[in-house]
Design a protein around this motif. Structure first.
Motif, PDB file in Angstrom:
ATOM      1  N   GLU A   1       0.791  -1.232   0.000  1.00 59.37           N
ATOM      2  CA  GLU A   1       0.000   0.000   0.000  1.00 59.37           C
ATOM      3  C   GLU A   1       0.823   1.283   0.000  1.00 59.37           C
ATOM      4  O   GLU A   1       0.265   2.362  -0.186  1.00 59.37           O
ATOM      5  CB  GLU A   1      -1.049  -0.014   1.118  1.00 59.37           C
ATOM      6  N   ILE A   2       2.132   1.176   0.208  1.00 54.85           N
ATOM      7  CA  ILE A   2       2.988   2.358   0.027  1.00 54.85           C
ATOM      8  C   ILE A   2       4.153   1.941  -0.854  1.00 54.85           C
ATOM      9  O   ILE A   2       4.897   1.012  -0.517  1.00 54.85           O
ATOM     10  CB  ILE A   2       3.540   2.900   1.362  1.00 54.85           C
ATOM     11  N   SER A   3       4.320   2.628  -1.953  1.00 53.54           N
ATOM     12  CA  SER A   3       5.438   2.341  -2.846  1.00 53.54           C
ATOM     13  C   SER A   3       6.754   2.634  -2.114  1.00 53.54           C
ATOM     14  O   SER A   3       6.869   3.638  -1.407  1.00 53.54           O
ATOM     15  CB  SER A   3       5.297   3.220  -4.093  1.00 53.54           C
ATOM     16  N   THR A   4       7.742   1.765  -2.316  1.00 49.80           N
ATOM     17  CA  THR A   4       9.037   1.995  -1.655  1.00 49.80           C
ATOM     18  C   THR A   4       9.698   3.269  -2.169  1.00 49.80           C
ATOM     19  O   THR A   4      10.606   3.799  -1.535  1.00 49.80           O
ATOM     20  CB  THR A   4       9.991   0.803  -1.877  1.00 49.80           C
ATOM     21  N   ALA A   5       9.220   3.774  -3.299  1.00 50.76           N
ATOM     22  CA  ALA A   5       9.764   5.030  -3.845  1.00 50.76           C
ATOM     23  C   ALA A   5       9.483   6.206  -2.913  1.00 50.76           C
ATOM     24  O   ALA A   5      10.079   7.279  -3.064  1.00 50.76           O
ATOM     25  CB  ALA A   5       9.170   5.295  -5.224  1.00 50.76           C
ATOM     26  N   ILE A   6       8.584   6.008  -1.949  1.00 50.23           N
ATOM     27  CA  ILE A   6       8.249   7.102  -1.030  1.00 50.23           C
ATOM     28  C   ILE A   6       9.112   7.058   0.236  1.00 50.23           C
ATOM     29  O   ILE A   6       9.195   8.036   0.975  1.00 50.23           O
ATOM     30  CB  ILE A   6       6.737   7.031  -0.706  1.00 50.23           C
ATOM     31  N   ASP A   7       9.778   5.956   0.460  1.00 49.81           N
ATOM     32  CA  ASP A   7      10.459   5.754   1.747  1.00 49.81           C
ATOM     33  C   ASP A   7      11.451   6.871   2.099  1.00 49.81           C
ATOM     34  O   ASP A   7      11.650   7.168   3.279  1.00 49.81           O
ATOM     35  CB  ASP A   7      11.181   4.406   1.778  1.00 49.81           C
ATOM     36  N   ASP A   8      12.084   7.471   1.097  1.00 53.93           N
ATOM     37  CA  ASP A   8      13.081   8.501   1.398  1.00 53.93           C
ATOM     38  C   ASP A   8      12.514   9.922   1.327  1.00 53.93           C
ATOM     39  O   ASP A   8      13.249  10.894   1.489  1.00 53.93           O
ATOM     40  CB  ASP A   8      14.288   8.350   0.458  1.00 53.93           C
ATOM     41  N   ASP A   9      11.216  10.025   1.085  1.00 54.02           N
ATOM     42  CA  ASP A   9      10.562  11.332   1.135  1.00 54.02           C
ATOM     43  C   ASP A   9      10.540  11.779   2.600  1.00 54.02           C
ATOM     44  O   ASP A   9      10.219  10.977   3.487  1.00 54.02           O
ATOM     45  CB  ASP A   9       9.127  11.173   0.593  1.00 54.02           C
ATOM     46  N   PRO A  10      10.913  13.021   2.898  1.00 52.22           N
ATOM     47  CA  PRO A  10      10.919  13.453   4.305  1.00 52.22           C
ATOM     48  C   PRO A  10       9.563  13.328   4.991  1.00 52.22           C
ATOM     49  O   PRO A  10       9.478  13.251   6.213  1.00 52.22           O
ATOM     50  CB  PRO A  10      11.358  14.922   4.240  1.00 52.22           C
ATOM     51  N   ARG A  11       8.503  13.270   4.192  1.00 53.02           N
ATOM     52  CA  ARG A  11       7.165  13.141   4.779  1.00 53.02           C
ATOM     53  C   ARG A  11       6.857  11.708   5.227  1.00 53.02           C
ATOM     54  O   ARG A  11       5.885  11.478   5.938  1.00 53.02           O
ATOM     55  CB  ARG A  11       6.111  13.606   3.767  1.00 53.02           C
ATOM     56  N   ALA A  12       7.658  10.753   4.802  1.00 49.11           N
ATOM     57  CA  ALA A  12       7.443   9.347   5.197  1.00 49.11           C
ATOM     58  C   ALA A  12       7.972   9.147   6.614  1.00 49.11           C
ATOM     59  O   ALA A  12       9.172   9.205   6.858  1.00 49.11           O
ATOM     60  CB  ALA A  12       8.162   8.413   4.225  1.00 49.11           C
ATOM     61  N   CYS A  13       7.085   8.948   7.557  1.00 49.86           N
ATOM     62  CA  CYS A  13       7.478   8.864   8.980  1.00 49.86           C
ATOM     63  C   CYS A  13       7.506   7.435   9.492  1.00 49.86           C
ATOM     64  O   CYS A  13       7.864   7.208  10.647  1.00 49.86           O
ATOM     65  CB  CYS A  13       6.473   9.635   9.840  1.00 49.86           C
ATOM     66  N   TYR A  14       7.100   6.454   8.666  1.00 45.83           N
ATOM     67  CA  TYR A  14       6.789   5.132   9.236  1.00 45.83           C
ATOM     68  C   TYR A  14       7.965   4.381   9.821  1.00 45.83           C
ATOM     69  O   TYR A  14       7.775   3.563  10.719  1.00 45.83           O
ATOM     70  CB  TYR A  14       6.001   4.252   8.244  1.00 45.83           C
ATOM     71  N   PHE A  15       9.171   4.636   9.365  1.00 41.40           N
ATOM     72  CA  PHE A  15      10.283   3.934  10.017  1.00 41.40           C
ATOM     73  C   PHE A  15      10.737   4.668  11.283  1.00 41.40           C
ATOM     74  O   PHE A  15      11.134   4.035  12.252  1.00 41.40           O
ATOM     75  CB  PHE A  15      11.429   3.668   9.021  1.00 41.40           C
ATOM     76  N   ARG A  16      10.610   5.995  11.283  1.00 37.52           N
ATOM     77  CA  ARG A  16      10.858   6.717  12.551  1.00 37.52           C
ATOM     78  C   ARG A  16       9.811   6.305  13.589  1.00 37.52           C
ATOM     79  O   ARG A  16      10.101   6.166  14.776  1.00 37.52           O
ATOM     80  CB  ARG A  16      10.801   8.235  12.317  1.00 37.52           C
ATOM     81  N   GLN A  17       8.580   6.113  13.106  1.00 37.40           N
ATOM     82  CA  GLN A  17       7.471   5.695  13.970  1.00 37.40           C
ATOM     83  C   GLN A  17       7.821   4.400  14.733  1.00 37.40           C
ATOM     84  O   GLN A  17       7.485   4.269  15.915  1.00 37.40           O
ATOM     85  CB  GLN A  17       6.273   5.464  13.039  1.00 37.40           C
ATOM     86  N   VAL A  18       8.507   3.482  14.081  1.00 40.20           N
ATOM     87  CA  VAL A  18       8.897   2.231  14.743  1.00 40.20           C
ATOM     88  C   VAL A  18       9.764   2.529  15.972  1.00 40.20           C
ATOM     89  O   VAL A  18       9.549   1.977  17.058  1.00 40.20           O
ATOM     90  CB  VAL A  18       9.684   1.310  13.771  1.00 40.20           C
ATOM     91  N   LEU A  19      10.696   3.437  15.802  1.00 42.99           N
ATOM     92  CA  LEU A  19      11.600   3.763  16.910  1.00 42.99           C
ATOM     93  C   LEU A  19      10.843   4.461  18.046  1.00 42.99           C
ATOM     94  O   LEU A  19      11.054   4.161  19.221  1.00 42.99           O
ATOM     95  CB  LEU A  19      12.745   4.647  16.389  1.00 42.99           C
ATOM     96  N   TYR A  20       9.941   5.366  17.687  1.00 44.06           N
ATOM     97  CA  TYR A  20       9.136   6.020  18.727  1.00 44.06           C
ATOM     98  C   TYR A  20       8.367   4.982  19.549  1.00 44.06           C
ATOM     99  O   TYR A  20       8.132   5.158  20.739  1.00 44.06           O
ATOM    100  CB  TYR A  20       8.139   7.016  18.112  1.00 44.06           C
ATOM    101  N   GLY A  21       7.988   3.887  18.903  1.00 46.21           N
ATOM    102  CA  GLY A  21       7.235   2.835  19.592  1.00 46.21           C
ATOM    103  C   GLY A  21       7.993   2.252  20.771  1.00 46.21           C
ATOM    104  O   GLY A  21       7.411   1.907  21.791  1.00 46.21           O
ATOM    105  N   LYS A  22       9.297   2.152  20.623  1.00 47.76           N
ATOM    106  CA  LYS A  22      10.093   1.622  21.741  1.00 47.76           C
ATOM    107  C   LYS A  22      10.088   2.613  22.913  1.00 47.76           C
ATOM    108  O   LYS A  22       9.901   2.221  24.070  1.00 47.76           O
ATOM    109  CB  LYS A  22      11.527   1.372  21.274  1.00 47.76           C
ATOM    110  N   PHE A  23      10.260   3.897  22.616  1.00 46.44           N
ATOM    111  CA  PHE A  23      10.345   4.890  23.699  1.00 46.44           C
ATOM    112  C   PHE A  23       9.024   5.029  24.455  1.00 46.44           C
ATOM    113  O   PHE A  23       9.010   5.142  25.676  1.00 46.44           O
ATOM    114  CB  PHE A  23      10.790   6.245  23.136  1.00 46.44           C
ATOM    115  N   ILE A  24       7.914   4.997  23.720  1.00 45.61           N
ATOM    116  CA  ILE A  24       6.638   5.165  24.422  1.00 45.61           C
ATOM    117  C   ILE A  24       6.315   3.902  25.232  1.00 45.61           C
ATOM    118  O   ILE A  24       5.707   3.978  26.304  1.00 45.61           O
ATOM    119  CB  ILE A  24       5.492   5.530  23.436  1.00 45.61           C
ATOM    120  N   ARG A  25       6.766   2.740  24.762  1.00 51.95           N
ATOM    121  CA  ARG A  25       6.539   1.517  25.552  1.00 51.95           C
ATOM    122  C   ARG A  25       7.409   1.528  26.809  1.00 51.95           C
ATOM    123  O   ARG A  25       6.987   1.032  27.857  1.00 51.95           O
ATOM    124  CB  ARG A  25       6.775   0.269  24.697  1.00 51.95           C
ATOM    125  N   MET A  26       8.586   2.115  26.718  1.00 51.93           N
ATOM    126  CA  MET A  26       9.395   2.280  27.934  1.00 51.93           C
ATOM    127  C   MET A  26       8.626   3.143  28.937  1.00 51.93           C
ATOM    128  O   MET A  26       8.519   2.808  30.121  1.00 51.93           O
ATOM    129  CB  MET A  26      10.746   2.931  27.601  1.00 51.93           C
TER     130      MET A  26
END
Ligand code: NCD
Length: 305
Positions: free
Chosen positions: A270-295
């Motif tokens: 549902e998301i083309s990998t061509a978008i992954d390096d667009d600054p608006r693509a937050c989904y991999f940063r989102q993964v990291l935030y998930g660890k901090f909020i679970r802490m």
């Protein structure tokens, strides 16, 4: 009295804001937290597949100095012998200080919370709710947009079975001036319970559309989701609906320059990998935030100062 997290509305808005502040402090000063859960144990009881949620819970506990035990598939637990979730929860309370449970049946973590003597966190129950993904999403929105109010949020994809969307709507509806644009095929619109209990009763401004293109220009947040294959009754329906929305660079041409694109992941198509390096693509940063909020959440439920 012990606290559980089964539904995102188990937490008040003030408590969520405190969790976000705590997570931001963990990001800024991780060394302050390295010993906070020394001698505490987290049990991860996962009866359904997971990569991010389970590993981020485990890594969160390790980074707090604690330890982790558990299972990652029902087949390796006594569920295969016919043990009930209630009995498993009671048993695991003898070994762990806190439990994170994912289960394909809606309500299973709630049942576990009644019988466990330690806090139980719902790590996803069927097509129902996923509160810690929502805490992750809120921290992401706060970090990326600087605010949790005054936003137009587009939720796109499988809004019927997508539990992350149900919890996200429950949480964001409580902030000021939030508008939802719900983008899905007719068959995958939000369930009646979400529409009536969370949106209509809360007097929330929302509209439904089948067109991502039409919705795009007004969005501050675009929350993409995967079509939930495992919750379909037949494969033909899944195949027909799975590629209803595919976000490509071309579709982003009409988007705001400061749009934030979120996705709980895993992504299928549902998301083309061509978008992954667009600054608006937050989904991999989102993964990291998930660890901090679970802490932050583990600290809160274990009442660690
Ligand atoms: C989500 C889930 O399990 O509901 N994944 C996750 O926890 N990050 C979304 C999904 O599986 O599509």
């Amino acid at each position: 009295m012990k606290r559980d997290l089964i539904d995102i509305t188990d937490l008040s808005v003030q408590e969520i804001d405190r969790l976000i502040t705590r997570a931001e402090d963990i990001i800024a000063r991780p060394e302050e937290y390295r010993e906070k859960c020394r001698s505490k144990k987290l049990a991860t009881l996962f009866y359904e597949p997971s990569t991010r949620t389970r590993l981020s819970f485990e890594s969160a506990m390790y980074e707090l100095g604690g330890q982790v035990l558990g299972f990652s598939e029902a087949q390796s637990s006594s569920a295969m012998k016919g043990e009930s979730v209630a009995d498993t929860a009671r048993t695991v309370s003898c070994f762990a200080d806190i439990i994170a449970m994912r289960h394909p049946k809606e309500g299973a973590p709630l049942v576990a919370s009644y019988k466990a003597s330690v806090p139980v966190i719902n790590a996803g129950d069927g097509g129902h709710h996923h509160p810690t993904q929502t805490l992750t999403d809120l921290l992401t929105i706060k970090q990326e947009k600087g605010r949790l109010d005054n936003l137009v949020i587009g939720c796109c994809g499988d809004l019927k079975f997508g539990r992350t969307v149900h919890s996200l709507i429950g949480a964001m509806s409580r902030y000021a001036n939030i508008r939802f644009t719900l983008i899905s095929p007719e068959e995958l619109r939000v369930p009646e319970s979400v529409r009536s209990d969370l949106l209509e009763r809360g007097g929330i401004d929302f509209r439904e559309t089948t067109s991502l293109e039409e919705a795009m220009p007004e969005l501050d947040i675009l929350y993409m989701t995967r079509v939930q294959r495992e919750r379909f009754f037949n494969e033909d329906d899944y195949v027909r609906l799975k590629d209803s929305y595919i976000l490509t660079p071309d579709k982003l041409r009409t988007a705001k320059h400061d749009l934030a694109i979120l996705h709980p992941l895993p992504r299928v198509n549902e998301i083309s990998t061509a978008i992954d390096d667009d600054p608006r693509a937050c989904y991999f940063r989102q993964v990291l935030y998930g660890k901090f909020i679970r802490m932050a959440l583990i600290l809160m439920l274990l009442e660690v100062e």
